[in-house]
Design a protein around this motif. Structure first.
Motif, mmCIF file in Angstrom:
data_model
loop_
_atom_site.group_PDB
_atom_site.id
_atom_site.type_symbol
_atom_site.label_atom_id
_atom_site.label_comp_id
_atom_site.label_asym_id
_atom_site.label_seq_id
_atom_site.Cartn_x
_atom_site.Cartn_y
_atom_site.Cartn_z
ATOM 1 N N ILE A 263 0.796 -1.287 0.028
ATOM 2 C CA ILE A 263 -0.248 0.196 0.109
ATOM 3 C C ILE A 263 0.859 1.184 0.082
ATOM 4 C CG2 ILE A 263 -1.898 1.216 1.271
ATOM 5 C CD1 ILE A 263 -2.773 -1.422 2.510
ATOM 6 N N THR A 264 0.722 2.036 -0.971
ATOM 7 C CA THR A 264 1.467 3.326 -1.401
ATOM 8 C C THR A 264 0.656 4.201 -1.589
ATOM 9 O OG1 THR A 264 1.918 2.907 -3.531
ATOM 10 C CG2 THR A 264 3.553 1.781 -2.048
ATOM 11 N N ASP A 265 0.991 5.612 -1.939
ATOM 12 C CA ASP A 265 0.280 6.493 -2.416
ATOM 13 C C ASP A 265 -0.230 6.300 -3.639
ATOM 14 O OD1 ASP A 265 1.139 8.200 -0.052
ATOM 15 O OD2 ASP A 265 2.577 9.227 -0.766
ATOM 16 N N ALA A 266 0.580 5.469 -4.551
ATOM 17 C CA ALA A 266 0.229 5.057 -5.704
ATOM 18 C C ALA A 266 -0.883 4.146 -5.767
ATOM 19 C CB ALA A 266 1.121 4.934 -6.859
ATOM 20 N N VAL A 267 -0.636 3.216 -5.074
ATOM 21 C CA VAL A 267 -1.542 1.907 -4.878
ATOM 22 C C VAL A 267 -2.221 1.993 -3.459
ATOM 23 C CG1 VAL A 267 -1.521 -0.432 -4.988
ATOM 24 C CG2 VAL A 267 0.143 0.822 -5.854
ATOM 25 N N THR A 268 -3.481 2.481 -3.919
ATOM 26 C CA THR A 268 -4.494 2.452 -2.562
ATOM 27 C C THR A 268 -5.035 1.140 -2.158
ATOM 28 O OG1 THR A 268 -6.580 2.960 -3.684
ATOM 29 C CG2 THR A 268 -4.937 4.828 -3.376
ATOM 30 N N PRO A 269 -5.647 1.265 -0.967
ATOM 31 C CA PRO A 269 -6.330 -0.015 -0.491
ATOM 32 C C PRO A 269 -7.322 -0.439 -1.340
ATOM 33 C CG PRO A 269 -5.884 1.198 1.328
ATOM 34 C CD PRO A 269 -5.432 1.996 0.100
ATOM 35 N N ARG A 270 -8.346 0.734 -2.029
ATOM 36 C CA ARG A 270 -9.107 0.314 -2.904
ATOM 37 C C ARG A 270 -8.851 -0.385 -4.181
ATOM 38 N NH1 ARG A 270 -14.231 2.132 -3.830
ATOM 39 N NH2 ARG A 270 -14.344 3.486 -1.916
ATOM 40 N N ASP A 271 -7.386 0.317 -4.900
ATOM 41 C CA ASP A 271 -7.086 -0.412 -5.809
ATOM 42 C C ASP A 271 -6.627 -1.764 -5.697
ATOM 43 O OD1 ASP A 271 -6.919 2.209 -7.211
ATOM 44 O OD2 ASP A 271 -4.889 2.593 -6.367
#
Length: 378
Positions: A263-271
């Motif tokens: 989980i990063t700024d570019a890959v969110t939990p929703r993603d």
């Protein structure tokens, strides 16, 4: 004294089928033919050399003629050109551009007829290089085009053919110290994928999350087979949950992904939730497609490395054989996993009614979502 021919002038090199600057093998072929034309009994020094081993068509035609015609009496051959004229006439059936000037030039070029065996070795060594390159290029073509109903089987079949060539060549050339080539190998090509390829990886992640029991049988698929690193990491999350016997659903996979730092700024939990929430078909179906792509990519890399070895003239035949065998072995682990993945399913169980229950394996999903639908969901 060697017999002289009527045309003393050396032939124009442009007539000798060359499309590149002359390589050492060109001069070895000239020297060997000159030796055989001057002293036909030297044919015994060529062993199993064949016309196909020659790089130059005219030279191959002359060798065929020399080997086909009965050798002349040495004393008669020293006095006249009758046998040379017969060789020329026979060779011109396949190489009409040959003339007496060519034969005269070959005789004059040969440094030492008694070195015919050494010239033969040079010719065979260069033929081995060209043969390996041809098979490697064929493997690269098959793996790149991925045509036909079973491209993986085609690629593995060509890899087997290449292996047989290496085995055959190994029996022809004597091993020697320093057998590993020092040729710098090309870097692994970054795998680029179409959006459809990435969608197949997404479908696998979602179906694996929906059917974790099937994942237990998919030890043949590894994270390195994926194109996108994020998808590879999520596959590791799913398999970790499965192997621990944990409960698997989109939320628990999200928790595992958090522990893996995905989980990063570019890959969110929703993603991440979206990636594991659109199942279609079976995990085995998508897994086999991913593994096949990885196998073909590895086959291309193997072919490119062997081609690099053959393009380096510093490599001896034994170095080519040893290096190529090591490179080809890189395909073995993937081959083993592919065979495990595509092995026939276990025999179907029998229902009480006596009818066998079908066990479809890796079947194509009948309700596969369209790429547009998947993108819209994301």
């Amino acid at each position: 004294m060697p017999p002289t021919l009527d045309a003393p002038n050396p032939p124009d090199d442009d007539d000798l089928d060359r499309v590149r600057p002359p390589q050492p093998v060109h001069y070895a072929e000239q020297a060997l033919l000159g030796a055989l034309l001057l002293e036909p009994q030297r044919l015994a020094d060529t062993g199993t050399l064949d016309a196909d081993h020659f790089d130059n068509h005219n030279h191959a035609s002359l060798f065929t003629a020399i080997r086909t015609l009965p050798p002349p009496d040495p004393d008669d051959h020293a006095k006249d050109t009758a046998w040379l004229n017969q060789v020329l006439e026979h060779a011109r059936l396949q190489a009409p551009g040959l003339n007496a000037s060519h034969l005269h030039a070959l005789i004059q070029f040969c440094p030492q007829p008694k070195h015919a065996a050494a010239y033969t070795h040079m010719i065979r060594a260069d033929h081995a290089r060209r043969l390996l390159r041809c098979h490697a290029e064929r493997l690269a073509l098959i793996a790149t085009e991925a045509a036909g109903p079973d491209p993986a089987a085609d690629a593995l079949s060509q890899a087997d053919a290449l292996g047989r060539v290496l085995d055959d060549l190994a029996g022809q050339f004597t091993p020697h110290p320093g057998s590993l080539p020092r040729t710098p190998l090309p870097a692994d090509v970054v795998r680029h994928a179409a959006e459809e390829d990435l969608d197949e990886e997404r479908f696998l992640l979602a179906t694996a999350t929906a059917s974790p029991r099937d994942v237990q049988q998919m030890k043949w698929l590894m994270a390195e087979d994926f194109i996108l690193p994020l998808h590879a990491a999520l596959w590791q999350c799913v398999t970790a949950l499965v192997h621990r016997g944990g409960m698997v659903d989109p939320v628990t996979v999200l928790g595992e992904a958090q522990h893996h730092g995905l989980i990063t700024d570019a890959v969110t939990p929703r993603d991440l939730m979206t990636l594991v929430s659109i199942p279609a078909g079976t995990p085995e179906y998508w897994g086999e497609k991913i593994l096949q792509r990885a196998l073909l990519a590895r086959a291309r890399a193997v072919a490119e490395r062997i081609t690099a070895y053959t393009d380096d003239p510093a490599n001896t035949p034994h170095q080519l054989i040893t290096g190529s065998r090591r490179v080809l072995a890189d395909l073995s682990a993937l081959r083993t996993r592919w065979n495990r993945a595509t092995a026939p399913a276990a025999a179907p169980t029998t229902r009480p009614s006596g009818r066998a229950a079908p066990l479809p394996r890796a079947a194509s999903p009948p309700d596969r979502p369209t790429v547009t639908a998947v993108r819209a969901h994301r």
